[in-house]
Enzyme design. Structure first.
Site, PDB file in Angstrom:
ATOM      1  N   SER A  14      13.226  40.309 -14.236  1.00  0.00           N
ATOM      2  CA  SER A  14      11.617  40.510 -13.545  1.00  0.00           C
ATOM      3  C   SER A  14      11.102  38.910 -13.980  1.00  0.00           C
ATOM      4  O   SER A  14      10.059  39.020 -13.163  1.00  0.00           O
ATOM      5  CB  SER A  14      11.223  41.499 -14.853  1.00  0.00           C
ATOM      6  OG  SER A  14      11.088  41.052 -16.007  1.00  0.00           O
ATOM      7  N   MET A  90      21.495  34.173 -20.949  1.00  0.00           N
ATOM      8  CA  MET A  90      21.889  34.461 -22.114  1.00  0.00           C
ATOM      9  C   MET A  90      23.118  33.616 -22.592  1.00  0.00           C
ATOM     10  O   MET A  90      24.212  34.058 -22.837  1.00  0.00           O
ATOM     11  CB  MET A  90      22.390  35.920 -22.289  1.00  0.00           C
ATOM     12  CG  MET A  90      21.283  36.953 -22.147  1.00  0.00           C
ATOM     13  SD  MET A  90      19.839  36.448 -23.373  1.00  0.00           S
ATOM     14  CE  MET A  90      18.451  37.401 -23.119  1.00  0.00           C
ATOM     15  N   HIS A 109      10.603  32.562 -23.766  1.00  0.00           N
ATOM     16  CA  HIS A 109      11.339  33.225 -24.940  1.00  0.00           C
ATOM     17  C   HIS A 109      10.435  34.307 -25.465  1.00  0.00           C
ATOM     18  O   HIS A 109       9.060  33.790 -25.646  1.00  0.00           O
ATOM     19  CB  HIS A 109      11.701  32.305 -26.062  1.00  0.00           C
ATOM     20  CG  HIS A 109      12.342  32.799 -27.153  1.00  0.00           C
ATOM     21  ND1 HIS A 109      13.588  33.063 -27.146  1.00  0.00           N
ATOM     22  CD2 HIS A 109      11.672  33.231 -28.412  1.00  0.00           C
ATOM     23  CE1 HIS A 109      14.008  33.477 -28.404  1.00  0.00           C
ATOM     24  NE2 HIS A 109      13.001  33.799 -29.054  1.00  0.00           N
TER      25      HIS A 109
HETATM   26  C1  GAR Z   1      12.906  38.314 -20.965  1.00  0.00           C
HETATM   27  O1  GAR Z   1      12.378  39.003 -22.373  1.00  0.00           O
HETATM   28  C2  GAR Z   1      13.210  36.886 -21.664  1.00  0.00           C
HETATM   29  O2  GAR Z   1      12.179  36.343 -22.456  1.00  0.00           O
HETATM   30  C3  GAR Z   1      14.355  37.012 -22.590  1.00  0.00           C
HETATM   31  O3  GAR Z   1      15.259  37.942 -21.855  1.00  0.00           O
HETATM   32  C4  GAR Z   1      14.492  38.953 -21.166  1.00  0.00           C
HETATM   33  C5  GAR Z   1      14.836  38.826 -19.580  1.00  0.00           C
HETATM   34  O4  GAR Z   1      14.073  39.647 -18.808  1.00  0.00           O
HETATM   35  N1  GAR Z   1      15.116  35.731 -22.920  1.00  0.00           N
HETATM   36  C6  GAR Z   1      15.751  35.467 -23.906  1.00  0.00           C
HETATM   37  O5  GAR Z   1      15.635  36.345 -24.914  1.00  0.00           O
HETATM   38  C7  GAR Z   1      16.161  33.925 -24.139  1.00  0.00           C
HETATM   39  N2  GAR Z   1      16.445  33.725 -25.559  1.00  0.00           N
HETATM   40  P1  GAR Z   1      14.155  39.529 -17.023  1.00  0.00           P
HETATM   41  O6  GAR Z   1      15.722  39.630 -16.848  1.00  0.00           O
HETATM   42  O7  GAR Z   1      13.293  40.887 -16.789  1.00  0.00           O
HETATM   43  O8  GAR Z   1      13.424  38.160 -16.640  1.00  0.00           O
END
Ligand code: GAR
Length: 197
Positions: A14, A90, A109
């Site tokens: 997203s 990740m 983050h």
């Molecule tokens: C998001 O909340 C981002 O901040 C987090 O993963 C999610 C990805 O969502 N990132 C971390 O935690 C990195 N340490 P998305 O795939 O819908 O963008």
């Protein structure tokens, strides 16, 4: 002068979508790279008409194999990428990728750093019982979620919140600040050594 951006994502994508649809000019999302063949981000890329590619990250779970990180880096250099946006990748970036793109890698983050670095930041914040949570866009350095902060946005924790409802509202703010931070970088208002407001 256009800034070619690569978005690196492992999950739903997203934030990738928000970067494609937001105003990042003169930055332009050129490609989505993923380490997860099942990432929702791949489907989104197709829908959004953005080129995407899965690259094998190596045998580890939370970091790249050394050889694989070299291959990712070479791919990004050959492609002429000038800015890398981590969007739910990740995996820790530290070896050749950080050397080649030092000061040109950003991350989003889901906490108000330096509070709650690492995994499940929203869950950590919720469990701790903070009343104000939020999200951060920062440059990536050698540490985990420690680089210079570019933008942050707060989110009030409601009495009715559970971890997931809080995470949902944080995510909406993430979508708003990521493109702003990217635009700040691409217009020279944010640089690694000095973040200018
Ligand atoms: C998001 O909340 C981002 O901040 C987090 O993963 C999610 C990805 O969502 N990132 C971390 O935690 C990195 N340490 P998305 O795939 O819908 O963008």
């Amino acid at each position: 002068m256009e800034t070619k951006i690569a978005v690196l994502a492992s999950g739903a994508g997203s934030n990738f979508k928000a970067l494609v649809q937001g105003d990042t000019e003169p930055g332009i999302v050129d490609i989505l790279l993923t380490d997860n063949i099942n990432a929702g981000a791949l489907k989104l890329a197709e829908e959004l008409g953005i080129e995407s590619k899965y690259l094998y990250p190596g045998k580890y779970k939370t970091k790249f194999g050394i050889r694989e990180e070299e291959l990712w880096t070479q791919f990004l250099i050959d492609r002429g990428i000038q800015l890398i946006c981590l969007a739910g990748l990740m995996r820790i970036v530290k070896g050749p990728l950080l050397e080649a793109f030092n000061g040109r890698i950003m991350n989003i983050h889901p906490s108000l750093l330096p509070a709650f670095p690492g995994l499940d930041a929203q869950g950590q914040a919720f469990k701790y019982g903070v009343k104000i949570a939020g999200c951060t866009v920062h440059y990536v350095d050698k540490g985990t979620d420690t680089g210079p902060i570019i933008l942050q946005e707060s989110v009030a924790v409601l009495d009715s919140d559970q971890r997931d409802s809080l995470a949902e509202r944080i995510l909406l703010k993430e979508h708003q600040i990521y493109s702003k931070a990217v635009k700040a970088h691409c217009t020279g208002r944010a640089v690694y050594s000095k973040v200018v407001r």
